[in-house]
Design a protein around this motif. Structure first.
Motif, PDB file in Angstrom:
ATOM      1  N   PHE A 145     -38.897 111.755  26.251  1.00 45.86           N
ATOM      2  CA  PHE A 145     -37.926 110.660  26.191  1.00 45.86           C
ATOM      3  C   PHE A 145     -36.487 111.163  26.171  1.00 45.86           C
ATOM      4  CE2 PHE A 145     -41.393 107.799  24.676  1.00 45.86           C
ATOM      5  CZ  PHE A 145     -41.151 106.734  25.541  1.00 45.86           C
ATOM      6  N   GLY A 146     -36.291 112.480  26.298  1.00 50.24           N
ATOM      7  CA  GLY A 146     -34.947 113.022  26.388  1.00 50.24           C
ATOM      8  C   GLY A 146     -34.245 113.225  25.064  1.00 50.24           C
ATOM      9  N   THR A 147     -34.999 113.228  23.966  1.00 51.56           N
ATOM     10  CA  THR A 147     -34.389 113.481  22.652  1.00 51.56           C
ATOM     11  C   THR A 147     -33.759 114.869  22.630  1.00 51.56           C
ATOM     12  OG1 THR A 147     -36.066 112.095  21.607  1.00 51.56           O
ATOM     13  CG2 THR A 147     -34.876 113.620  20.176  1.00 51.56           C
ATOM     14  N   HIS A 196     -31.656 110.456  32.760  1.00 53.68           N
ATOM     15  CA  HIS A 196     -32.008 109.355  31.856  1.00 53.68           C
ATOM     16  C   HIS A 196     -33.114 108.485  32.442  1.00 53.68           C
ATOM     17  CE1 HIS A 196     -29.083 107.713  34.666  1.00 53.68           C
ATOM     18  NE2 HIS A 196     -29.444 106.501  34.318  1.00 53.68           N
ATOM     19  N   LEU A 197     -33.076 108.281  33.772  1.00 54.60           N
ATOM     20  CA  LEU A 197     -34.127 107.506  34.436  1.00 54.60           C
ATOM     21  C   LEU A 197     -35.461 108.248  34.398  1.00 54.60           C
ATOM     22  CD1 LEU A 197     -32.485 106.037  37.675  1.00 54.60           C
ATOM     23  CD2 LEU A 197     -33.456 104.755  35.764  1.00 54.60           C
ATOM     24  N   LYS A 198     -35.411 109.519  34.717  1.00 56.87           N
ATOM     25  CA  LYS A 198     -36.628 110.320  34.780  1.00 56.87           C
ATOM     26  C   LYS A 198     -37.263 110.474  33.402  1.00 56.87           C
ATOM     27  CE  LYS A 198     -34.711 112.879  38.680  1.00 56.87           C
ATOM     28  NZ  LYS A 198     -34.267 114.201  39.175  1.00 56.87           N
ATOM     29  N   GLU A 199     -36.411 110.668  32.395  1.00 59.12           N
ATOM     30  CA  GLU A 199     -36.939 110.815  31.038  1.00 59.12           C
ATOM     31  C   GLU A 199     -37.584 109.518  30.567  1.00 59.12           C
ATOM     32  OE1 GLU A 199     -33.623 114.150  29.667  1.00 59.12           O
ATOM     33  OE2 GLU A 199     -33.314 112.016  29.265  1.00 59.12           O
ATOM     34  N   ASP A 200     -36.994 108.394  30.942  1.00 54.64           N
ATOM     35  CA  ASP A 200     -37.580 107.108  30.570  1.00 54.64           C
ATOM     36  C   ASP A 200     -38.951 106.942  31.215  1.00 54.64           C
ATOM     37  OD1 ASP A 200     -37.796 104.659  29.382  1.00 54.64           O
ATOM     38  OD2 ASP A 200     -36.459 103.622  30.754  1.00 54.64           O
ATOM     39  N   ILE A 201     -39.049 107.309  32.499  1.00 46.64           N
ATOM     40  CA  ILE A 201     -40.335 107.217  33.198  1.00 46.64           C
ATOM     41  C   ILE A 201     -41.362 108.139  32.560  1.00 46.64           C
ATOM     42  CG2 ILE A 201     -41.505 107.773  35.372  1.00 46.64           C
ATOM     43  CD1 ILE A 201     -38.973 106.775  36.818  1.00 46.64           C
ATOM     44  N   GLN A 202     -40.976 109.396  32.327  1.00 49.35           N
ATOM     45  CA  GLN A 202     -41.919 110.359  31.754  1.00 49.35           C
ATOM     46  C   GLN A 202     -42.366 109.942  30.355  1.00 49.35           C
ATOM     47  OE1 GLN A 202     -41.222 114.765  32.941  1.00 49.35           O
ATOM     48  NE2 GLN A 202     -39.184 113.858  32.866  1.00 49.35           N
ATOM     49  N   GLY A 203     -41.415 109.480  29.550  1.00 53.48           N
ATOM     50  CA  GLY A 203     -41.753 109.081  28.195  1.00 53.48           C
ATOM     51  C   GLY A 203     -42.699 107.895  28.160  1.00 53.48           C
ATOM     52  N   LEU A 262     -43.581 108.735  40.928  1.00 51.78           N
ATOM     53  CA  LEU A 262     -42.433 107.948  40.482  1.00 51.78           C
ATOM     54  C   LEU A 262     -41.158 108.794  40.427  1.00 51.78           C
ATOM     55  CD1 LEU A 262     -44.261 105.994  37.647  1.00 51.78           C
ATOM     56  CD2 LEU A 262     -43.220 104.948  39.682  1.00 51.78           C
ATOM     57  N   LEU A 263     -41.278 110.022  39.931  1.00 55.10           N
ATOM     58  CA  LEU A 263     -40.108 110.900  39.838  1.00 55.10           C
ATOM     59  C   LEU A 263     -39.589 111.291  41.218  1.00 55.10           C
ATOM     60  CD1 LEU A 263     -41.174 113.244  36.888  1.00 55.10           C
ATOM     61  CD2 LEU A 263     -39.692 111.229  36.813  1.00 55.10           C
ATOM     62  N   GLU A 264     -40.506 111.567  42.144  1.00 56.87           N
ATOM     63  CA  GLU A 264     -40.091 111.899  43.505  1.00 56.87           C
ATOM     64  C   GLU A 264     -39.419 110.702  44.169  1.00 56.87           C
ATOM     65  OE1 GLU A 264     -43.707 113.215  45.290  1.00 56.87           O
ATOM     66  OE2 GLU A 264     -43.545 115.262  44.527  1.00 56.87           O
ATOM     67  N   SER A 265     -39.900 109.499  43.866  1.00 53.04           N
ATOM     68  CA  SER A 265     -39.292 108.287  44.413  1.00 53.04           C
ATOM     69  C   SER A 265     -37.868 108.112  43.886  1.00 53.04           C
ATOM     70  CB  SER A 265     -40.138 107.055  44.055  1.00 53.04           C
ATOM     71  OG  SER A 265     -41.435 107.148  44.618  1.00 53.04           O
TER      72      SER A 265
END
Length: 285
Positions: A145-147, A196-203, A262-265
């Motif tokens: 989540f990018g903490t 921030h977008l990628k971390e939200d997706i991964q989290g 999703l991340l590649e997109s």
């Protein structure tokens, strides 16, 4: 030290030794019991499914032994046999039997998930379970989540204020840098402006869910990803509950691949360098 995580992979001696684990299953189980007896930290193990010689019956026994051991938590990881790995070379030369194909691995994941759920284990992520509150897996959960995380120790990674770093993974090099008064960094780099977008997706995906609508509302360009929602639902990988998408059991099995897509997109839509390749993810069928 408040947590120890050990890569057991399997309690079956034949399976363990086929992938280079020296100790037999009984010895590993005994060592885990000794470690637990100190009652000093959370004890967590990794198990893998799909290993050579690991039949469904062996996998059932592995998961049952995990519960019997009384350890605080566990990860269940899918085996990927990569084409140029030592294991794949051994399989090609007939020194090891083939790993379980994807269909069998999917059934193994299903059994492990449902068995631990039935035993009252708490699900912390798509592949991680806790027997009690001693195991919280905060690092693995919060990192996605990018903490802000300050890395400490050989091989540790973290990110702070838009910078990502990893400390040297080689213990001799790490110790040498410390002795010489140098920071033992393997790399230090700026994070992507879209981190921030990628971390939200991964989290979120790590928690087997994704609020795609909210993600699209935050940024204009990812709106083109909207079609992935109903498409993945048609494939049975997740289901919209009226608020967000929740991964099905099949989606949880394919979570890593779905997250990567999703991340590649996001990379492509936000104008970052993108390399999307269609290829086999592993050597097994």
């Amino acid at each position: 030290m408040n947590r120890m995580s050990l890569g057991v992979q399997s309690f079956d001696t034949k399976v363990r030794q086929a992938v280079g684990r020296i100790d037999d299953g009984e010895t590993v189980f005994s060592h885990l019991q000794e470690l637990l007896s100190y009652n000093q930290c959370a004890v967590v193990i990794d198990l893998m499914y799909g290993l050579p010689y690991q039949t469904m019956d062996v996998w059932h026994k592995d998961v049952e032994t995990l519960v019997e051991s009384g350890i605080d938590g566990a990860d269940l990881y899918q085996l990927n046999v990569f084409e140029h790995s030592d294991l794949n070379l051994a399989i090609q030369r007939g020194k090891r039997p083939p790993a379980a194909p994807t269909q069998v691995q999917s059934a193994m994941f299903s059994f492990g998930k449902n068995y631990l759920d039935a035993q009252g284990y708490k699900r912390l992520s798509f592949c991680h379970w806790a027997r009690n509150n001693r195991e919280r897996s905060l690092y693995n959960t919060q990192a996605r989540f990018g903490t802000h995380l300050f890395p400490f120790g050989c091989g540790a990674g973290g990110h702070v204020d838009g910078l990502s770093t990893m400390l040297d993974r080689r213990l001799p090099a790490y110790e040498k840098a410390i002795d010489e008064g140098r920071k033992p960094m393997m790399f230090l780099m700026n994070q992507s402006p879209n981190a921030h977008l990628k971390e939200d997706i991964q989290g979120q995906m790590n928690q087997s869910r994704l609020d795609l609508d909210k993600l699209i509302q935050r940024e204009e360009k990812p709106a083109s990803m909207e079609f992935l929602g109903p498409l993945s639902e048609d494939y049975g990988l997740w289901k919209h509950n009226g608020y967000l998408y929740q991964l099905t059991e099949a989606g949880q099995f394919w979570q890593v691949n779905m997250t990567q897509t999703l991340l590649e997109s996001v990379n492509h839509l936000m104008g970052e360098e993108t390399e999307i390749q269609h290829r086999r993810i592993a050597a097994q069928g």
